[in-house]
Design a protein around this motif. Sequence first.
Motif: not given
Lengths: 199, 199
Positions: A162-166, A185-186, B157-160, B163-170
Amino acid sequence: MAQVATVRRSRITPERAAELYAAVLDLLREVGYDALTMDAVAARTRSSKATLYRQWGGKPELVVRALRHGKPGSVADIDTGSLRGDLHALATREDDCAMEQNSALMRGLSMAVHMNPDLRRAFKELLIEPEMAEFQRVLRRAIERGEIREDAPALEYVVHMLVGAFVTRALIDDLPPTQTFLLSYIDAVVLPALGAPTS
Amino acid sequence: MAQVATVRRSRITPERAAELYAAVLDLLREVGYDALTMDAVAARTRSSKATLYRQWGGKPELVVRALRHGKPGSVADIDTGSLRGDLHALATREDDCAMEQNSALMRGLSMAVHMNPDLRRAFKELLIEPEMAEFQRVLRRAIERGEIREDAPALEYVVHMLVGAFVTRALIDDLPPTQTFLLSYIDAVVLPALGAPTS
């Protein structure tokens, strides 16, 4: 590192606190976290620094409380009877305009959160962990209703999704996150990843 | 707004370009995008500003080319015979140390990308769009092999997700992204969302 303080017995009214929080968010937008000083908050709100420190303990806590205050209704109030309904309700708590402002504010804060351990801890303790705990209850109810399996591997990554989508909406598409995007996205990602009903 | 220039016929050797790119990434880490000047790049690399401008057109393009140069092998070289294999290969192109450095660099740049339309356009044209086009080929092959349906809603949404995984881990876990985390996320989220085989 300063300890994150719990909120002290309030000596100021909720209306006054709301004014202070609004001023803090304005200052955050204007100058950013690093340049924001307790002096500036005191001056803008015509309060004494002693009051600010007594009430909030310090800048990280005051900033995070202000951010939290700006958030609409609690996750805990959401209970629509289906996981899809709950997630859609979550995604539409804020209108598109509020969501874009919030997105800009968080973008401005992301570097500060990374650089300041005290701010990072206040974020974690006062904003992320309480929301996560409430969010776990939404997922728990979905498991109890049989909508998702207790051992679905995606369960531990729902918040990342969810945060990643945002976050990536701005980063990849150069567009503000909107309710329409989040709902799509959901339905396209979050529910299928969990193996939950998508309608 | 300056136009993003195509790379001019090279008057400098690839080795020299690699030196310049390394110096640009060092400066980015040291002072950030806004404070990075072409003068500083020229001084540090003992080249003339005229050469830098002739070769790259300007700061946004030089910075994005430097970032792209630092990336390991192209997505186009990946073809393992399964979507899971391709995504795992993609997630392990960089070792954990390189990934953490890259993550820190991107975090430092996120505000600059937001504030500078020229940098944003260079990012989009020189980094994101070429990678996306190659990535589409990975997905296209998975559709042709029958691993995912052509109309899977998660496809856009594959790229989201990645990239979302990468960004939200931190952001959420206060941990650097690692290969272990990304592989787990691909198996738990990305493949199930696409309805693709997870083993």
